[in-house]
Design an enzyme around this catalytic site. Structure first.
Site, PDB file in Angstrom:
ATOM      1  N   ILE A  65       0.849  -1.108   0.027  1.00  0.00           N
ATOM      2  CA  ILE A  65      -0.076   0.010   0.048  1.00  0.00           C
ATOM      3  C   ILE A  65       0.851   1.371   0.023  1.00  0.00           C
ATOM      4  CG2 ILE A  65      -1.771   1.443   1.463  1.00  0.00           C
ATOM      5  CD1 ILE A  65      -2.305  -1.646   2.824  1.00  0.00           C
ATOM      6  N   CYS A  66       0.397   2.251  -0.888  1.00  0.00           N
ATOM      7  CA  CYS A  66       1.177   3.523  -0.901  1.00  0.00           C
ATOM      8  C   CYS A  66       0.033   4.625  -0.924  1.00  0.00           C
ATOM      9  CB  CYS A  66       2.222   3.759  -1.492  1.00  0.00           C
ATOM     10  SG  CYS A  66       1.898   3.815  -3.301  1.00  0.00           S
ATOM     11  N   ARG A  67       0.263   5.977  -1.302  1.00  0.00           N
ATOM     12  CA  ARG A  67      -0.498   6.843  -1.355  1.00  0.00           C
ATOM     13  C   ARG A  67      -1.572   6.847  -2.593  1.00  0.00           C
ATOM     14  NH1 ARG A  67      -1.557  12.319  -2.990  1.00  0.00           N
ATOM     15  NH2 ARG A  67       0.142  12.192  -4.516  1.00  0.00           N
TER      16      ARG A  67
END
Length: 101
Positions: A65-67
């Protein structure tokens, strides 16, 4: 480059609400996760993934997961090359409608 398996934020939210036990790894920077992470996610910054590979198990699938989904895609490619099972959460936290903590 090998294809990376993906999961949408909506699919992930459904699985979590159904009580599925998933391994979530948030690769954002410290100040980003301070604004909220998906409950149960582990925070390992993208830049520190190589030195933290021993915290991962090759038999387990991890959801990265990232932005917005860009950095986590890069992490997925790297980890897949090292022989790990990974899936990218498309759209990242920008698309996440679920709970954060």
């Amino acid at each position: 480059m090998d294809r990376i398996d993906e999961i949408t934020t909506a699919e992930l939210q459904k699985k979590l609400e159904a009580g599925e036990k998933l391994e979530l790894v948030d690769v954002r920077e410290d100040e980003e996760v301070a604004a909220g992470m998906i409950p149960g996610a582990r925070h390992i910054r993208m830049g520190t993934i190589p030195e933290n590979l021993d915290k991962f198990d090759k038999e387990t699938e991890y959801i990265m997961i990232c932005r917005s989904g860009g950095r986590s895609t890069n992490v997925c490619h790297y980890m897949q090359e090292q022989g790990y099972k990974v899936r990218n959460m498309t759209g990242g936290m920008l698309n996440w409608q679920g709970e954060t903590k």
